[in-house]
Design a protein around this motif. Structure first.
Motif, PDB file in Angstrom:
ATOM      1  N   ALA A 236      41.225   6.535  38.611  1.00  0.00           N
ATOM      2  CA  ALA A 236      40.031   7.382  38.678  1.00  0.00           C
ATOM      3  C   ALA A 236      38.812   6.651  38.122  1.00  0.00           C
ATOM      4  CB  ALA A 236      40.272   8.676  37.904  1.00  0.00           C
ATOM      5  N   MET A 237      38.993   5.911  37.029  1.00  0.00           N
ATOM      6  CA  MET A 237      37.891   5.140  36.441  1.00  0.00           C
ATOM      7  C   MET A 237      37.385   4.079  37.416  1.00  0.00           C
ATOM      8  SD  MET A 237      39.699   4.803  32.710  1.00  0.00           S
ATOM      9  CE  MET A 237      38.695   3.478  32.067  1.00  0.00           C
ATOM     10  N   GLU A 238      38.306   3.455  38.124  1.00  0.00           N
ATOM     11  CA  GLU A 238      37.940   2.433  39.107  1.00  0.00           C
ATOM     12  C   GLU A 238      37.072   3.034  40.214  1.00  0.00           C
ATOM     13  OE1 GLU A 238      40.658   0.388  42.296  1.00  0.00           O
ATOM     14  OE2 GLU A 238      40.990  -0.607  40.368  1.00  0.00           O
ATOM     15  N   SER A 239      37.460   4.216  40.694  1.00  0.00           N
ATOM     16  CA  SER A 239      36.681   4.882  41.743  1.00  0.00           C
ATOM     17  C   SER A 239      35.325   5.335  41.220  1.00  0.00           C
ATOM     18  CB  SER A 239      37.457   6.081  42.295  1.00  0.00           C
ATOM     19  OG  SER A 239      38.588   5.653  43.022  1.00  0.00           O
ATOM     20  N   LEU A 240      35.286   5.825  39.991  1.00  0.00           N
ATOM     21  CA  LEU A 240      34.013   6.235  39.395  1.00  0.00           C
ATOM     22  C   LEU A 240      33.050   5.052  39.298  1.00  0.00           C
ATOM     23  CD1 LEU A 240      35.115   8.634  36.509  1.00  0.00           C
ATOM     24  CD2 LEU A 240      33.709   9.236  38.478  1.00  0.00           C
ATOM     25  N   LEU A 241      33.561   3.912  38.872  1.00  0.00           N
ATOM     26  CA  LEU A 241      32.724   2.716  38.754  1.00  0.00           C
ATOM     27  C   LEU A 241      32.207   2.287  40.122  1.00  0.00           C
ATOM     28  CD1 LEU A 241      31.550   0.291  37.224  1.00  0.00           C
ATOM     29  CD2 LEU A 241      33.785  -0.834  37.458  1.00  0.00           C
ATOM     30  N   ARG A 242      33.099   2.220  41.106  1.00  0.00           N
ATOM     31  CA  ARG A 242      32.700   1.778  42.444  1.00  0.00           C
ATOM     32  C   ARG A 242      31.652   2.713  43.050  1.00  0.00           C
ATOM     33  NH1 ARG A 242      37.052   2.590  44.711  1.00  0.00           N
ATOM     34  NH2 ARG A 242      36.512   4.431  45.929  1.00  0.00           N
ATOM     35  N   GLN A 243      31.888   4.012  42.950  1.00  0.00           N
ATOM     36  CA  GLN A 243      30.957   4.969  43.543  1.00  0.00           C
ATOM     37  C   GLN A 243      29.618   4.998  42.805  1.00  0.00           C
ATOM     38  OE1 GLN A 243      32.803   8.830  44.173  1.00  0.00           O
ATOM     39  NE2 GLN A 243      34.704   7.882  44.878  1.00  0.00           N
ATOM     40  N   THR A 244      29.653   4.751  41.502  1.00  0.00           N
ATOM     41  CA  THR A 244      28.410   4.715  40.729  1.00  0.00           C
ATOM     42  C   THR A 244      27.564   3.510  41.117  1.00  0.00           C
ATOM     43  OG1 THR A 244      29.460   5.853  38.864  1.00  0.00           O
ATOM     44  CG2 THR A 244      27.436   4.641  38.402  1.00  0.00           C
ATOM     45  N   VAL A 245      28.197   2.353  41.255  1.00  0.00           N
ATOM     46  CA  VAL A 245      27.473   1.142  41.663  1.00  0.00           C
ATOM     47  C   VAL A 245      26.870   1.333  43.058  1.00  0.00           C
ATOM     48  CG1 VAL A 245      27.718  -1.301  42.262  1.00  0.00           C
ATOM     49  CG2 VAL A 245      28.825  -0.402  40.205  1.00  0.00           C
ATOM     50  N   GLU A 246      27.655   1.900  43.979  1.00  0.00           N
ATOM     51  CA  GLU A 246      27.157   2.131  45.339  1.00  0.00           C
ATOM     52  C   GLU A 246      25.970   3.090  45.337  1.00  0.00           C
ATOM     53  OE1 GLU A 246      30.557   3.549  47.412  1.00  0.00           O
ATOM     54  OE2 GLU A 246      31.499   1.573  47.621  1.00  0.00           O
ATOM     55  N   TYR A 247      26.053   4.135  44.519  1.00  0.00           N
ATOM     56  CA  TYR A 247      24.976   5.127  44.474  1.00  0.00           C
ATOM     57  C   TYR A 247      23.685   4.519  43.927  1.00  0.00           C
ATOM     58  CZ  TYR A 247      22.326   9.272  43.103  1.00  0.00           C
ATOM     59  OH  TYR A 247      21.330  10.213  42.947  1.00  0.00           O
ATOM     60  N   THR A 248      23.790   3.738  42.861  1.00  0.00           N
ATOM     61  CA  THR A 248      22.575   3.167  42.262  1.00  0.00           C
ATOM     62  C   THR A 248      21.916   2.131  43.173  1.00  0.00           C
ATOM     63  OG1 THR A 248      23.896   1.500  41.068  1.00  0.00           O
ATOM     64  CG2 THR A 248      23.369   3.555  39.897  1.00  0.00           C
ATOM     65  N   LYS A 249      22.675   1.569  44.093  1.00  0.00           N
ATOM     66  CA  LYS A 249      22.088   0.610  45.039  1.00  0.00           C
ATOM     67  C   LYS A 249      21.311   1.309  46.153  1.00  0.00           C
ATOM     68  CE  LYS A 249      25.393  -3.206  44.443  1.00  0.00           C
ATOM     69  NZ  LYS A 249      26.459  -4.006  45.106  1.00  0.00           N
ATOM     70  N   THR A 250      21.655   2.563  46.429  1.00  0.00           N
ATOM     71  CA  THR A 250      20.986   3.286  47.519  1.00  0.00           C
ATOM     72  C   THR A 250      19.924   4.262  47.016  1.00  0.00           C
ATOM     73  OG1 THR A 250      22.753   4.959  47.485  1.00  0.00           O
ATOM     74  CG2 THR A 250      23.010   3.122  49.018  1.00  0.00           C
ATOM     75  N   LYS A 252      16.703   5.360  45.231  1.00  0.00           N
ATOM     76  CA  LYS A 252      15.462   4.664  44.877  1.00  0.00           C
ATOM     77  C   LYS A 252      14.570   5.531  43.999  1.00  0.00           C
ATOM     78  CE  LYS A 252      15.177   1.494  48.802  1.00  0.00           C
ATOM     79  NZ  LYS A 252      14.328   0.978  49.910  1.00  0.00           N
ATOM     80  N   GLN A 253      13.916   4.876  43.069  1.00  0.00           N
ATOM     81  CA  GLN A 253      12.950   5.523  42.183  1.00  0.00           C
ATOM     82  C   GLN A 253      11.835   4.516  41.896  1.00  0.00           C
ATOM     83  OE1 GLN A 253      13.575   8.767  41.190  1.00  0.00           O
ATOM     84  NE2 GLN A 253      11.495   8.873  40.410  1.00  0.00           N
ATOM     85  N   PHE A 254      10.595   4.963  41.943  1.00  0.00           N
ATOM     86  CA  PHE A 254       9.445   4.076  41.754  1.00  0.00           C
ATOM     87  C   PHE A 254       9.458   2.925  42.764  1.00  0.00           C
ATOM     88  CE2 PHE A 254      10.564   5.661  37.444  1.00  0.00           C
ATOM     89  CZ  PHE A 254       9.507   6.547  37.294  1.00  0.00           C
ATOM     90  N   GLY A 255       9.973   3.219  43.969  1.00  0.00           N
ATOM     91  CA  GLY A 255       9.939   2.240  45.046  1.00  0.00           C
ATOM     92  C   GLY A 255      10.996   1.164  44.993  1.00  0.00           C
ATOM     93  N   GLN A 256      11.993   1.312  44.137  1.00  0.00           N
ATOM     94  CA  GLN A 256      13.047   0.304  44.042  1.00  0.00           C
ATOM     95  C   GLN A 256      14.384   0.966  43.702  1.00  0.00           C
ATOM     96  OE1 GLN A 256      12.439  -2.332  40.633  1.00  0.00           O
ATOM     97  NE2 GLN A 256      11.034  -0.836  39.737  1.00  0.00           N
ATOM     98  N   PRO A 257      15.509   0.324  44.073  1.00  0.00           N
ATOM     99  CA  PRO A 257      16.825   0.899  43.745  1.00  0.00           C
ATOM    100  C   PRO A 257      16.984   1.037  42.236  1.00  0.00           C
ATOM    101  CG  PRO A 257      17.041  -0.904  45.316  1.00  0.00           C
ATOM    102  CD  PRO A 257      15.628  -0.944  44.816  1.00  0.00           C
ATOM    103  N   ILE A 258      17.588   2.129  41.803  1.00  0.00           N
ATOM    104  CA  ILE A 258      17.743   2.332  40.361  1.00  0.00           C
ATOM    105  C   ILE A 258      18.745   1.345  39.764  1.00  0.00           C
ATOM    106  CG2 ILE A 258      17.087   4.764  40.487  1.00  0.00           C
ATOM    107  CD1 ILE A 258      20.029   5.501  40.258  1.00  0.00           C
ATOM    108  N   SER A 259      19.496   0.633  40.618  1.00  0.00           N
ATOM    109  CA  SER A 259      20.410  -0.396  40.107  1.00  0.00           C
ATOM    110  C   SER A 259      19.654  -1.557  39.468  1.00  0.00           C
ATOM    111  CB  SER A 259      21.294  -0.927  41.238  1.00  0.00           C
ATOM    112  OG  SER A 259      20.505  -1.502  42.265  1.00  0.00           O
ATOM    113  N   SER A 260      18.351  -1.640  39.723  1.00  0.00           N
ATOM    114  CA  SER A 260      17.552  -2.713  39.123  1.00  0.00           C
ATOM    115  C   SER A 260      17.079  -2.360  37.716  1.00  0.00           C
ATOM    116  CB  SER A 260      16.334  -3.017  40.006  1.00  0.00           C
ATOM    117  OG  SER A 260      15.473  -1.886  40.085  1.00  0.00           O
ATOM    118  N   PHE A 261      17.300  -1.103  37.292  1.00  0.00           N
ATOM    119  CA  PHE A 261      16.872  -0.688  35.954  1.00  0.00           C
ATOM    120  C   PHE A 261      17.852  -1.239  34.918  1.00  0.00           C
ATOM    121  CE2 PHE A 261      14.936   3.447  37.856  1.00  0.00           C
ATOM    122  CZ  PHE A 261      13.996   2.676  38.529  1.00  0.00           C
ATOM    123  N   GLN A 262      17.310  -1.883  33.910  1.00  0.00           N
ATOM    124  CA  GLN A 262      18.159  -2.580  32.944  1.00  0.00           C
ATOM    125  C   GLN A 262      19.075  -1.627  32.173  1.00  0.00           C
ATOM    126  OE1 GLN A 262      16.368  -4.691  29.505  1.00  0.00           O
ATOM    127  NE2 GLN A 262      17.320  -6.528  30.348  1.00  0.00           N
TER     128      GLN A 262
END
Length: 364
Positions: A236-250, A252-262
């Motif tokens: 379950a943790m593995e799926s949570l991590l994978r889905q979280t990474v995928e979500y943050t890549k798609t 967007k906030q302030f014109g950029q993917p939130i995966s770029s936020f430190q």
């Protein structure tokens, strides 16, 4: 089972769960029925999944801790709703340990023809988990069990009791007149039931085993259950991590993917460390356990493993919700459903504080 046969089995497991299983079609707090879950249970037993959890000595072709861990890792990553844990692992481990009278019941269980659950107190690691009774003088004995997983649909109940100070395992038919089950839906969307036994008589139950060996048999079953729970949590943790990474890549906030936020990058890095650490610890301990006696030898390590994975899963599930925001708690997204299941796993044997008490008791 050789490595090639093992690979073929897990290839079939992956195909089945990827193409024939959808959590939203089986969650019992949604549109699914318990009949659909039990149908899938029977189908997967016919495919050999149940036999993979037992050794060749009792008619299976697996049974090592790594076999249990690998299958339940798949269950965790796909959020499989099934009575496998309570029926095949806990009850199955007890029946295989008993031998004799338990062998016939075990054969039916492995074939998927019947399901069982075990009744005992929350402290199933020790003799204090037994229900105290006297089979020759039951009187007005009433046993009440709060939330027993899958109790409303199982065929048989395994009662862990102490009869005149001697540990005893009793087999009771769920549909007996003295057994009543109040159907409920659990926090994680699975089926649970409040079981009340009122009017139990000696002639109404079958004594499968009694004596000093029963305590170790029940303890081994609890430790096998812990390995399965740990593996399910890691999946379950593995799926949570994978889905979280995928979500943050798609997202967007302030014109950029939130995966770029430190801040979110640091959060996901911590999720990765927690998941990877848990996975490696599970593999390390499971690889050392191949027989029932090994479970007793590694009892403290298994309890420490469960406590560690519970702690790490809390970080992962909370971080996943924070990265997603409020949408994570909606029914339409899987994140919240993984979170609920991990909470149930965390409290399966009484919660983290109970786990620590057991660990300290073993160390004393």
């Amino acid at each position: 089972m050789n490595s090639e046969e093992r690979d073929l089995l897990f290839e079939s497991v992956n195909k089945y769960l990827t193409h024939s299983y959808n959590y939203f079609d089986f969650r019992l707090d949604g549109r699914a029925s318990s009949e659909s879950v039990m149908k899938m249970y029977k189908e997967t037993c016919d495919l050999g999944w149940s036999a993979f959890l037992f050794s060749e000595e009792v008619g299976g072709f697996g049974g090592a801790a790594v076999d249990i861990a690998d299958l339940f890792h798949k269950f965790g990553s796909h959020r499989v709703v099934t009575p496998y844990l309570e029926s095949q692992i806990t009850a199955g481990a007890i029946l295989s340990g008993i031998g004799g009278k338990g062998s016939a019941v075990l054969g039916e269980l492995m074939a998927g023809n019947i399901t069982l659950c075990v009744l005992g107190s929350s402290d199933r690691y020790s003799d204090s988990g037994a229900i105290v009774l006297d089979l020759d003088n039951l009187g007005d004995l009433v046993c009440d069990y709060g939330a027993v997983p899958w109790a409303p649909v199982v065929d048989k109940l395994l009662l862990f009791a102490s009869n005149k100070g001697e540990n005893t395992l009793l087999l009771v038919d769920r549909q007996s007149s003295f057994v009543s089950v109040e159907r409920r839906i659990g926090v994680d969307g699975s089926l649970v039931g409040r079981v009340t036994i009122n009017g139990l008589r000696r002639e109404s139950c079958e004594i499968l085993a009694e004596g000093s060996a029963v305590s170790d048999i029940v303890k081994i079953a609890s430790l096998k259950t812990s390995i399965a729970l740990c593996a399910e949590a890691v999946g379950a943790m593995e799926s949570l991590l994978r889905q979280t990474v995928e979500y943050t890549k798609t997202r967007k906030q302030f014109g950029q993917p939130i995966s770029s936020f430190q801040v979110l990058q640091h959060m996901m890095a911590n999720m990765f460390i927690a998941q990877t650490t848990s996975s490696e610890m599970l593999k390390g301990i499971a690889s050392e356990i191949s027989t029932d006696s090994d479970y007793l030898a590694y009892e403290r390590e298994i309890m420490l493993l469960k406590h560690k994975i519970n702690k790490e899963s809390k970080l992962v599930r909370h971080s996943a919700v924070q990265c997603h925001g409020g949408i994570a708690t909606t029914d339409e997204l899987m994140i919240g459903h993984y979170l609920k299941r991990l909470v149930v796993i965390d409290n399966y044997f009484g919660g983290p504080h109970v786990d620590m008490n057991r660990i300290n008791r073993e160390a004393a």
